[in-house]
Motif scaffolding. Structure first.
Motif, PDB file in Angstrom:
ATOM      1  N   GLU A  31     -44.108  15.951  72.954  1.00 52.72           N
ATOM      2  CA  GLU A  31     -43.309  17.142  73.231  1.00 52.72           C
ATOM      3  C   GLU A  31     -42.055  17.165  72.362  1.00 52.72           C
ATOM      4  OE1 GLU A  31     -44.004  19.741  74.674  1.00 52.72           O
ATOM      5  OE2 GLU A  31     -45.396  19.426  76.350  1.00 52.72           O
ATOM      6  N   GLY A  32     -41.537  18.373  72.128  1.00 52.60           N
ATOM      7  CA  GLY A  32     -40.378  18.544  71.254  1.00 52.60           C
ATOM      8  C   GLY A  32     -39.141  17.821  71.730  1.00 52.60           C
ATOM      9  N   GLU A  33     -39.034  17.601  73.038  1.00 53.42           N
ATOM     10  CA  GLU A  33     -37.862  16.907  73.565  1.00 53.42           C
ATOM     11  C   GLU A  33     -37.758  15.490  73.022  1.00 53.42           C
ATOM     12  OE1 GLU A  33     -38.608  20.309  76.263  1.00 53.42           O
ATOM     13  OE2 GLU A  33     -39.864  18.809  75.259  1.00 53.42           O
ATOM     14  N   ALA A  34     -38.901  14.851  72.760  1.00 51.92           N
ATOM     15  CA  ALA A  34     -38.872  13.494  72.225  1.00 51.92           C
ATOM     16  C   ALA A  34     -38.222  13.470  70.852  1.00 51.92           C
ATOM     17  CB  ALA A  34     -40.293  12.931  72.148  1.00 51.92           C
ATOM     18  N   MET A  35     -38.540  14.456  70.018  1.00 53.85           N
ATOM     19  CA  MET A  35     -37.940  14.520  68.686  1.00 53.85           C
ATOM     20  C   MET A  35     -36.470  14.907  68.779  1.00 53.85           C
ATOM     21  SD  MET A  35     -41.035  16.203  66.487  1.00 53.85           S
ATOM     22  CE  MET A  35     -41.459  17.392  67.756  1.00 53.85           C
ATOM     23  N   ALA A  36     -36.148  15.828  69.679  1.00 56.37           N
ATOM     24  CA  ALA A  36     -34.761  16.252  69.833  1.00 56.37           C
ATOM     25  C   ALA A  36     -33.873  15.098  70.290  1.00 56.37           C
ATOM     26  CB  ALA A  36     -34.675  17.414  70.830  1.00 56.37           C
ATOM     27  N   ALA A  37     -34.441  14.171  71.063  1.00 54.94           N
ATOM     28  CA  ALA A  37     -33.679  13.033  71.574  1.00 54.94           C
ATOM     29  C   ALA A  37     -33.758  11.815  70.655  1.00 54.94           C
ATOM     30  CB  ALA A  37     -34.181  12.665  72.963  1.00 54.94           C
ATOM     31  N   GLY A  38     -34.449  11.950  69.532  1.00 49.22           N
ATOM     32  CA  GLY A  38     -34.524  10.842  68.587  1.00 49.22           C
ATOM     33  C   GLY A  38     -35.456   9.732  68.986  1.00 49.22           C
ATOM     34  N   HIS A  39     -36.457  10.014  69.830  1.00 41.46           N
ATOM     35  CA  HIS A  39     -37.374   8.976  70.314  1.00 41.46           C
ATOM     36  C   HIS A  39     -38.707   8.973  69.578  1.00 41.46           C
ATOM     37  CE1 HIS A  39     -35.455   7.370  74.098  1.00 41.46           C
ATOM     38  NE2 HIS A  39     -34.666   8.389  73.804  1.00 41.46           N
ATOM     39  N   SER A  40     -38.858   9.808  68.571  1.00 43.53           N
ATOM     40  CA  SER A  40     -40.172   9.936  67.952  1.00 43.53           C
ATOM     41  C   SER A  40     -40.460   8.862  66.907  1.00 43.53           C
ATOM     42  CB  SER A  40     -40.320  11.322  67.320  1.00 43.53           C
ATOM     43  OG  SER A  40     -39.230  11.583  66.457  1.00 43.53           O
ATOM     44  N   GLU A  41     -39.414   8.179  66.418  1.00 39.43           N
ATOM     45  CA  GLU A  41     -39.622   7.180  65.366  1.00 39.43           C
ATOM     46  C   GLU A  41     -40.561   6.069  65.824  1.00 39.43           C
ATOM     47  OE1 GLU A  41     -39.364   6.349  61.585  1.00 39.43           O
ATOM     48  OE2 GLU A  41     -37.772   7.670  62.320  1.00 39.43           O
ATOM     49  N   SER A  42     -40.322   5.525  67.018  1.00 38.12           N
ATOM     50  CA  SER A  42     -41.184   4.438  67.508  1.00 38.12           C
ATOM     51  C   SER A  42     -42.585   4.952  67.810  1.00 38.12           C
ATOM     52  CB  SER A  42     -40.577   3.801  68.761  1.00 38.12           C
ATOM     53  OG  SER A  42     -40.465   4.754  69.816  1.00 38.12           O
ATOM     54  N   LEU A  43     -42.688   6.207  68.231  1.00 37.61           N
ATOM     55  CA  LEU A  43     -44.012   6.777  68.484  1.00 37.61           C
ATOM     56  C   LEU A  43     -44.817   6.893  67.193  1.00 37.61           C
ATOM     57  CD1 LEU A  43     -43.089   9.575  71.062  1.00 37.61           C
ATOM     58  CD2 LEU A  43     -44.341   7.464  71.520  1.00 37.61           C
ATOM     59  N   ILE A  44     -44.137   7.273  66.114  1.00 37.61           N
ATOM     60  CA  ILE A  44     -44.801   7.357  64.814  1.00 37.61           C
ATOM     61  C   ILE A  44     -45.346   5.987  64.418  1.00 37.61           C
ATOM     62  CG2 ILE A  44     -44.396   7.708  62.342  1.00 37.61           C
ATOM     63  CD1 ILE A  44     -44.629  10.283  63.769  1.00 37.61           C
ATOM     64  N   GLN A  45     -44.546   4.960  64.627  1.00 37.74           N
ATOM     65  CA  GLN A  45     -44.980   3.610  64.278  1.00 37.74           C
ATOM     66  C   GLN A  45     -46.182   3.176  65.118  1.00 37.74           C
ATOM     67  OE1 GLN A  45     -41.398   1.340  64.805  1.00 37.74           O
ATOM     68  NE2 GLN A  45     -40.278   2.507  63.253  1.00 37.74           N
ATOM     69  N   ASP A  46     -46.171   3.546  66.394  1.00 39.44           N
ATOM     70  CA  ASP A  46     -47.303   3.190  67.256  1.00 39.44           C
ATOM     71  C   ASP A  46     -48.562   3.951  66.849  1.00 39.44           C
ATOM     72  OD1 ASP A  46     -45.665   1.483  68.609  1.00 39.44           O
ATOM     73  OD2 ASP A  46     -45.370   2.791  70.352  1.00 39.44           O
ATOM     74  N   LEU A  47     -48.417   5.212  66.452  1.00 40.58           N
ATOM     75  CA  LEU A  47     -49.568   5.975  65.985  1.00 40.58           C
ATOM     76  C   LEU A  47     -50.157   5.351  64.720  1.00 40.58           C
ATOM     77  CD1 LEU A  47     -48.301   9.633  66.538  1.00 40.58           C
ATOM     78  CD2 LEU A  47     -50.021   8.423  67.878  1.00 40.58           C
ATOM     79  N   ALA A  48     -49.275   4.898  63.815  1.00 43.81           N
ATOM     80  CA  ALA A  48     -49.745   4.232  62.600  1.00 43.81           C
ATOM     81  C   ALA A  48     -50.508   2.958  62.946  1.00 43.81           C
ATOM     82  CB  ALA A  48     -48.564   3.917  61.685  1.00 43.81           C
ATOM     83  N   LEU A  49     -50.028   2.232  63.948  1.00 42.01           N
ATOM     84  CA  LEU A  49     -50.720   1.019  64.376  1.00 42.01           C
ATOM     85  C   LEU A  49     -52.098   1.353  64.927  1.00 42.01           C
ATOM     86  CD1 LEU A  49     -50.875  -1.985  65.005  1.00 42.01           C
ATOM     87  CD2 LEU A  49     -49.614  -1.542  67.124  1.00 42.01           C
TER      88      LEU A  49
END
Length: 437
Positions: A31-49
């Motif tokens: 959801e967009g709130e995750a990016m707005a709060a700056g929490h998407s960086e770790s999610l990107i890394q987990d998706l890459a994994l």
């Protein structure tokens, strides 16, 4: 077994899940709130994994808070109805711009490969495009929703081809029409429709809440759609909870085995849910028991209940209890947790070496999971085993479905004599025929 490195124990325990997830298709909504709060960086890394572990990934992202912020900054007040914007041209211009910006941001982060970063040495190909077709919400209760839309279909073949090439597919909350228009879509609906169209193994919805809780505040680890739907009805229209529960229940009823409700606030939520026995969020699953089998006399009540709405709408010829009891050996049923949710019959005309495929029905809550196809395939196998040379069907509503399954339009003279004499000319049913030899 103890070790100096706790990670080693965790890795050993997670190995069955690593093996189970390889080659599987996951649709993940951030959801967009995750990016707005700056929490998407770790999610990107987990998706890459997950990608490196062989998971086929489709990423859907939301943009609601970003668009709201842009509208507030520019003094635009959108009209909201049932949680949806009335997306006029002014609002749509911001939606398109922000969706493009966020897509580029994701693609840039998925390309990051600097030393000393989690993505070092990993090459990901992130692909987007006109993969979601949409239609307008139209005029509802006298209100024209302009360019607010809903998903018409996901181009599953195109998405699957990209996944087979090793790409990670990115879907923004936008859809395209055959007239060349762009529509604003609900990201949760995009994720749900993509999961169903692809036959995904998992749908993961990352939102604000960690899952669903009972009256005492305890996290509910697993619910069926029937158990989750009352919570959806109680949620505010258009709220994240309502949207996520609607997506989860629809996905489950249409063949997606598991939907996970997780919180983006927890940086460990995604991997913790997928690679541990207990998980960390709430999982919405299909009913645990479903089978295709021969019908029995005890199923007649369930068959009557299944068929009555279709008979009332004129889609099926009414069948009495006595008729069903007399013909019960001709029927197949799909039973799910004690409920009859699908059926079909094969009525044999031995003198003509033909069989009638009749009474194909699937409960409205369970359409879209290939159950009609399963019934047809089993009836066809039985017809071949009995040495029949052809199957025919009569229908007033679903001729295209039969044609897609290999039937062709036929004439009344192609029917067996007994069926020809009993043909109801007032119904004007289409006659479909499929050779079996």
């Amino acid at each position: 077994m103890n070790t100096r490195f706790p990670f080693v124990d965790w890795f050993r325990q997670s190995s069955p899940y690593i093996n189970a997830h390889r080659g599987r298709t996951f649709v993940v909504l951030i959801e967009g709130e995750a990016m707005a709060a700056g929490h998407s960086e770790s999610l990107i890394q987990d998706l890459a994994l997950l990608h490196t572990l062989g998971v086929r990934l489709v990423l859907v992202f939301g943009i609601r808070p970003q668009v709201n912020a842009a509208l507030v900054e520019e003094g635009i007040t959108p009209r909201l109805e049932e949680g949806r914007w009335v997306a006029d041209d002014a609002i749509m211009a911001r939606v398109e711009r922000i969706a493009a910006e966020q897509r580029l941001w994701f693609e840039a982060r998925l390309s990051l490969g600097l030393p000393n970063t989690p993505l070092h040495g990993i090459e990901l190909t992130a692909v987007s495009g006109n993969l979601v077709m949409a239609k307008p919400l139209g005029v509802r209760n006298g209100l024209d929703f302009a360019r607010s839309g809903e998903v018409r279909r996901v181009r599953a073949d195109a998405v699957d081809a990209l996944l087979k090439q090793g790409s990670l597919v990115v879907l923004p909350p936008l859809g395209f029409s055959s007239t060349g228009e762009v529509f604003d879509l609900d990201a949760a609906e995009v994720a749900q429709q993509a999961a169903v169209a692809l036959g995904a193994d998992k749908l993961v919805l990352l939102g604000d809440a960690e899952g669903l809780h009972d009256a005492s505040g305890a996290l509910q680890r697993q619910l069926t759609p029937a158990e989750a739907e009352p919570l959806m009805q109680e949620a505010a229209p258009g709220s994240e909870l309502a949207r996520h529960l609607a997506a989860a229940c629809a996905a489950a009823r249409h063949g997606v085995a598991r939907t996970h409700l997780l919180s983006w606030h927890d940086s460990d939520a995604l991997l913790g849910e997928l690679f541990t026995r207990d998980g960390v969020g709430t999982m919405i699953t299909q009913h645990r028991y479903e089978q295709l089998r021969d019908a029995e006399l005890g199923d007649v009540g369930g068959l009557l209940e299944l068929l009555e709405p279709l008979e009332r709408r004129g889609m099926l010829v009414p069948r009495s209890r006595e008729r069903l009891e007399h013909e019960i050996e001709d029927y197949l049923v799909i039973e799910r947790d004690g409920m009859i949710i699908g059926c079909a019959a094969l009525h044999e005309y031995a003198d003509a070496q033909m069989g009638e495929l009749a009474c194909v029905a699937v409960h409205g809550d369970y359409r879209g999971g290939n159950r009609g196809e399963r019934l047809l395939a089993d009836v066809e196998r039985r017809a071949r085993r009995r040495g029949l040379s052809a199957m025919f069907a009569l229908t007033t509503h679903t001729a295209h479905w039969f044609i897609e399954k290999g039937f062709g339009l036929a004439d009344i003279h192609d029917l067996p004599p007994l069926k020809r004499d009993a043909y109801n000319h007032a119904r004007k049913s289409k006659i479909l025929l499929k050779p079996l030899s």
